[in-house]
Design an enzyme around this catalytic site. Structure first.
Site, mmCIF file in Angstrom:
data_model
loop_
_atom_site.group_PDB
_atom_site.id
_atom_site.type_symbol
_atom_site.label_atom_id
_atom_site.label_comp_id
_atom_site.label_asym_id
_atom_site.label_seq_id
_atom_site.Cartn_x
_atom_site.Cartn_y
_atom_site.Cartn_z
ATOM 1 N N CYS A 195 0.826 -1.199 0.000
ATOM 2 C CA CYS A 195 0.000 0.000 0.000
ATOM 3 C C CYS A 195 0.861 1.249 0.000
ATOM 4 O O CYS A 195 1.933 1.274 0.588
ATOM 5 C CB CYS A 195 -0.875 0.016 1.245
ATOM 6 S SG CYS A 195 -1.865 -1.446 1.418
ATOM 7 N N ARG A 219 4.511 0.509 -6.630
ATOM 8 C CA ARG A 219 4.654 -0.320 -5.433
ATOM 9 C C ARG A 219 3.614 -1.440 -5.393
ATOM 10 O O ARG A 219 3.745 -2.384 -4.603
ATOM 11 C CB ARG A 219 4.485 0.542 -4.179
ATOM 12 C CG ARG A 219 5.609 1.520 -3.938
ATOM 13 C CD ARG A 219 5.170 2.611 -2.989
ATOM 14 N NE ARG A 219 4.710 2.081 -1.716
ATOM 15 C CZ ARG A 219 5.456 2.025 -0.616
ATOM 16 N NH1 ARG A 219 6.690 2.467 -0.646
ATOM 17 N NH2 ARG A 219 4.981 1.552 0.498
ATOM 18 N N TRP A 238 -2.916 -2.696 -1.675
ATOM 19 C CA TRP A 238 -2.465 -4.015 -2.116
ATOM 20 C C TRP A 238 -2.989 -4.957 -1.056
ATOM 21 O O TRP A 238 -2.495 -4.964 0.064
ATOM 22 C CB TRP A 238 -0.939 -4.013 -2.196
ATOM 23 C CG TRP A 238 -0.333 -5.222 -2.831
ATOM 24 C CD1 TRP A 238 -0.094 -5.429 -4.160
ATOM 25 C CD2 TRP A 238 0.165 -6.388 -2.153
ATOM 26 N NE1 TRP A 238 0.513 -6.660 -4.342
ATOM 27 C CE2 TRP A 238 0.676 -7.261 -3.136
ATOM 28 C CE3 TRP A 238 0.219 -6.791 -0.825
ATOM 29 C CZ2 TRP A 238 1.238 -8.486 -2.827
ATOM 30 C CZ3 TRP A 238 0.777 -8.025 -0.520
ATOM 31 C CH2 TRP A 238 1.277 -8.856 -1.520
ATOM 32 N N ASN A 290 -0.887 1.557 5.948
ATOM 33 C CA ASN A 290 -0.007 0.577 5.309
ATOM 34 C C ASN A 290 0.544 -0.327 6.401
ATOM 35 O O ASN A 290 1.004 0.173 7.427
ATOM 36 C CB ASN A 290 1.147 1.327 4.608
ATOM 37 C CG ASN A 290 2.148 0.382 3.974
ATOM 38 O OD1 ASN A 290 1.792 -0.734 3.570
ATOM 39 N ND2 ASN A 290 3.397 0.803 3.868
ATOM 40 N N GLY A 291 0.480 -1.632 6.206
ATOM 41 C CA GLY A 291 1.003 -2.556 7.216
ATOM 42 C C GLY A 291 -0.075 -3.516 7.667
ATOM 43 O O GLY A 291 -1.078 -3.711 6.973
ATOM 44 N N GLU A 307 16.868 -16.965 -10.927
ATOM 45 C CA GLU A 307 16.404 -15.607 -11.234
ATOM 46 C C GLU A 307 15.599 -15.589 -12.543
ATOM 47 O O GLU A 307 14.550 -14.947 -12.621
ATOM 48 C CB GLU A 307 17.609 -14.657 -11.311
ATOM 49 C CG GLU A 307 17.308 -13.245 -11.750
ATOM 50 C CD GLU A 307 16.319 -12.505 -10.846
ATOM 51 O OE1 GLU A 307 16.000 -13.002 -9.761
ATOM 52 O OE2 GLU A 307 15.845 -11.437 -11.262
ATOM 53 N N LYS A 339 11.760 -14.381 -12.953
ATOM 54 C CA LYS A 339 11.317 -13.335 -13.888
ATOM 55 C C LYS A 339 10.210 -13.862 -14.783
ATOM 56 O O LYS A 339 9.226 -13.181 -15.034
ATOM 57 C CB LYS A 339 12.477 -12.855 -14.792
ATOM 58 C CG LYS A 339 13.538 -11.993 -14.167
ATOM 59 C CD LYS A 339 13.081 -10.620 -13.771
ATOM 60 C CE LYS A 339 12.574 -10.630 -12.365
ATOM 61 N NZ LYS A 339 13.488 -10.328 -11.303
ATOM 62 N N GLU A 365 6.947 -14.241 -12.762
ATOM 63 C CA GLU A 365 6.355 -12.944 -12.391
ATOM 64 C C GLU A 365 5.726 -12.245 -13.580
ATOM 65 O O GLU A 365 4.658 -11.656 -13.481
ATOM 66 C CB GLU A 365 7.457 -11.994 -11.910
ATOM 67 C CG GLU A 365 7.947 -12.196 -10.530
ATOM 68 C CD GLU A 365 9.025 -11.180 -10.227
ATOM 69 O OE1 GLU A 365 8.827 -10.384 -9.320
ATOM 70 O OE2 GLU A 365 10.078 -11.162 -10.903
ATOM 71 N N HIS A 407 18.350 -36.684 -10.576
ATOM 72 C CA HIS A 407 17.859 -37.155 -9.267
ATOM 73 C C HIS A 407 16.361 -36.924 -9.106
ATOM 74 O O HIS A 407 15.873 -36.841 -7.995
ATOM 75 C CB HIS A 407 18.628 -36.463 -8.137
ATOM 76 C CG HIS A 407 20.093 -36.787 -8.140
ATOM 77 N ND1 HIS A 407 20.572 -38.049 -7.898
ATOM 78 C CD2 HIS A 407 21.183 -36.013 -8.397
ATOM 79 C CE1 HIS A 407 21.894 -38.044 -7.984
ATOM 80 N NE2 HIS A 407 22.285 -36.814 -8.294
ATOM 81 N N LYS A 430 6.079 -3.811 -5.391
ATOM 82 C CA LYS A 430 7.505 -3.489 -5.495
ATOM 83 C C LYS A 430 8.201 -3.585 -4.139
ATOM 84 O O LYS A 430 9.309 -4.082 -4.040
ATOM 85 C CB LYS A 430 7.644 -2.072 -6.076
ATOM 86 C CG LYS A 430 9.070 -1.676 -6.399
ATOM 87 C CD LYS A 430 9.591 -2.450 -7.585
ATOM 88 C CE LYS A 430 11.070 -2.279 -7.797
ATOM 89 N NZ LYS A 430 11.637 -3.412 -8.544
HETATM 90 C C1 F6R Z 1 11.564 -10.004 -8.134
HETATM 91 C C2 F6R Z 1 11.274 -9.017 -7.126
HETATM 92 C C3 F6R Z 1 11.134 -9.446 -5.705
HETATM 93 C C4 F6R Z 1 12.130 -8.666 -4.849
HETATM 94 C C5 F6R Z 1 11.959 -9.029 -3.363
HETATM 95 C C6 F6R Z 1 12.977 -8.319 -2.496
HETATM 96 O O1 F6R Z 1 11.547 -9.459 -9.407
HETATM 97 O O2 F6R Z 1 11.175 -7.852 -7.408
HETATM 98 O O3 F6R Z 1 11.345 -10.821 -5.579
HETATM 99 O O4 F6R Z 1 13.415 -8.977 -5.287
HETATM 100 O O5 F6R Z 1 10.673 -8.672 -2.957
HETATM 101 O O6 F6R Z 1 12.889 -6.946 -2.610
HETATM 102 P P1 F6R Z 1 14.041 -5.992 -2.106
HETATM 103 O O7 F6R Z 1 15.252 -6.248 -2.926
HETATM 104 O O8 F6R Z 1 13.492 -4.618 -2.271
HETATM 105 O O9 F6R Z 1 14.280 -6.345 -0.665
#
Ligand code: F6R
Length: 588
Positions: free
Chosen positions: A2, A27, A74, A100-101, A464, A468, A471, A487, A583
């Protein structure tokens, strides 16, 4: 997560709030709302959707008044509905809040308040805040009302309340809240991007601070009611970097910024890297913690620090840290890696390690973030704001810093500084293959499962790449250590699966080719990412040859980012804002 924003000043509040909410939409959001104070009345409008759509539908931008609050939600507690969207207002409609929280004791508070006759309109945990405020507001003393309310709340939260008399009040407990000071007023927000377009003068509230903005200007108190002084800081980010420029999406722009980031890596941080290295060298064990993409960087950090710098390291994903504390003591160092510096799991891990007496180092993009403030020393990523929800350039910036640290710790035998310029060129060459990658994306469009294989330092990049793809395209993707294929996972491979093999010509190459042949006999389609062609691949994404193979993770992640981006486009998904993601993940 949020986003919250409030403004009190001389300007018309509604257009400012709408604009600020748009700046923070990256965000994460599912619903949006605004409350303004006009002629002693609280007017609230809210709805489901993004800021532009809700603003248009409810004419948010033309709501009257000079004081107001806004929110993008969110969802955590309660479905995505208009009723659950913020702001929430109480029974007398004298106060509205945005939050927020998570309020952990909301069930008990709700029962108690309902017993007192309060009527709840939503399923959210947040709504208890406004009813609590209302119940303590009998004497119209905002300071006392807020202190009493905060005493009753447990959890990690930040909220902003707008009162009928035109005052606003914000309070934070383990969630960020920042004041932006403008000529004739104040903003109060969960993110500097909420007001950066209007001012670079920020006051970072400390934990358990309450800020009241009324006609007598700004006053800040602690939860005990003592007045406290908080300094004004100048924040540096250029607003222009929030533009997409010539790119269709922020994600694509951020992917293309990476060669330049590699080229300038570590320059500003050079002295601080020395300080970091001294602390790392003198620790008994370095625990590296992070979440998501940053955790994949942590895995590479462990590899480099153990193999080249000979430092004893462990990686612990942040959400698991509290269950894995056994070896952590006051002679260990916790190295935390985070783009936002606000990830709740990371902050929780840091708090736990701090309580034990470990030193805290961090690598973070936002120098004013909670994580930076909690650390004994931190290094800045200096990659500018990352708006696309999926992390791209922040990973590259993190990797560059990790390589620079490892290099310094092994007397520059890695040669990162001397290779940087060639790596930047190699990155550009990879990005030049965008059209080829786009073609591969259209072939993978119907894929049900994509497996990504890598060994050694390439395994975290396989993880990674899978993250990606998941997501951005919602296709099931999984990173697997290539050697583990036999395995178990081999059972999943058939003619309908796609396998991407990270296979630069280093000491993992031959073993990967053996794995590729095993996969091929089972009919899967294989995409090689390599500087060495092989007939085991059905498609090849060509990597340039580089002088030192150890740096391949920096460039081999790029085709995977582009592939995930184009998979999103071919599936009609907005790559900047994929579903269910935020985000900054500020809840546990
Ligand atoms: C993946 C992504 C999330 C962040 C994770 C950690 O694309 O964006 O997996 O990497 O939420 O976020 P930070 O780096 O801000 O602690």
């Amino acid at each position: 997560m949020c986003s919250i924003i409030g403004y009190k000043g001389q300007l018309s509040v509604a257009p400012l709030l709408v604009d600020s909410l748009k700046q923070m939409e990256y965000r994460g959001y599912d619903s949006v709302g605004i409350a303004v104070i006009n002629n002693g009345k609280v007017i609230t409008k809210k709805g489901v959707g993004n800021v532009s759509d809700v603003a248009e539908k409810f004419d948010l931008g033309i709501m009257p008044g000079h004081t107001g609050i806004g929110h993008t939600r969110w969802a955590t507690h309660g479905r995505v509905t208009e009723e659950n969207a913020h702001p929430h207002y109480g029974c007398t409609n004298s106060i509205a809040i945005v939050h927020n929280g998570v309020i952990e004791n909301h069930h008990e508070l709700r029962d108690e308040l309902m017993g007192l006759g309060h009527i709840f309109k939503s399923d959210t945990d947040s709504e208890v805040i406004v009813h609590l405020l209302e119940s303590y507001y009998a004497k119209k003393d905002i300071k006392k009302t807020t202190i009493e309310t905060c005493r009753r709340l447990t959890g990690a939260y930040a909220f902003v309340a707008a009162f009928e008399d035109g005052s606003i009040c914000g309070s934070r407990c383990d969630q960020p809240l920042i004041i932006g000071s403008v000529d004739r007023g104040y903003f109060i927000s969960s993110d500097v991007l909420g007001f950066l377009k209007y001012t670079d003068k920020a006051i970072f509230l400390h934990n358990r601070d309450i800020a009241i903005i009324d006609s007598n200007a700004l006053q800040i108190f602690d939860f005990e009611g003592n007045a406290v002084n908080r300094e004004t800081t100048q924040v540096a980010w250029e607003v222009s970097s929030l533009d997409k420029g010539k790119y269709a999406f922020h994600t694509l722009k951020e992917i293309h910024e990476q060669p330049a980031l590699v080229k300038k890596a570590g320059i500003k941080n050079s002295n601080k890297i020395g300080e970091f290295c001294n602390i790392l060298k003198n620790s008994r064990t370095v625990y590296i913690t992070a979440s998501g993409t940053s955790y994949h960087c942590a895995l590479i950090a462990k590899y480099l620090l153990s193999n080249f710098a000979k430092i004893h390291c462990e990686t612990i994903v942040s959400s698991e840290f509290q269950y894995t504390l056994d070896g952590v003591d006051n002679s260990s160092v916790l190295l935390s890696i985070s783009q936002s510096g606000e990830t709740a799991d990371v902050l929780e891990a840091v708090r736990a390690a701090k309580r034990i007496g470990s030193k805290i180092l961090s690598i973070v993009n936002i120098p004013t973030s909670s994580l930076a403030r909690m650390s004994d020393s931190f290094l800045e990523l200096e990659c500018g704001p990352e708006v696309g929800v999926a992390a791209t350039k922040s990973l590259t910036a993190q990797l560059c810093l990790i390589y620079a640290i490892a290099d310094r710790l092994c007397d520059y035998s890695l040669g990162f500084q001397t290779n940087k310029i060639f790596l930047a060129e190699a990155s550009r060459e990879v990005l030049d293959q965008e059209t080829e990658i786009q073609t591969i994306a259209s072939k993978l469009r119907q894929a049900r499962d994509i497996y990504l294989l890598g060994r050694s330092v390439h395994y975290p990049i396989a993880l990674e790449g899978a993250l990606k793809i998941k997501e951005l395209s919602y296709i099931h993707a999984e990173g697997i250590v290539a050697g583990e294929l036999k395995h178990g996972p081999l059972a999943l491979i058939d003619k309908n699966t796609y396998v991407i093999i990270l296979n630069p010509d280093d000491r993992t190459h031959c073993d990967n080719i053996v794995s590729a042949r095993e996969i091929k006999t089972r009919g899967a389609t294989i995409i090689g990412i390599s500087n060495k062609p092989d007939d085991a691949y059905d498609m090849l994404l060509k990597l340039p040859s580089i002088k030192k193979n150890i740096f391949y993770p920096i460039i081999e992640v790029l085709p995977l980012q582009i592939l995930a981006y184009y998979l999103a486009l071919v599936k009609n998904i907005d790559p900047d804002y994929p579903r269910s993601l935020a985000k900054s993940v500020t809840v546990k």
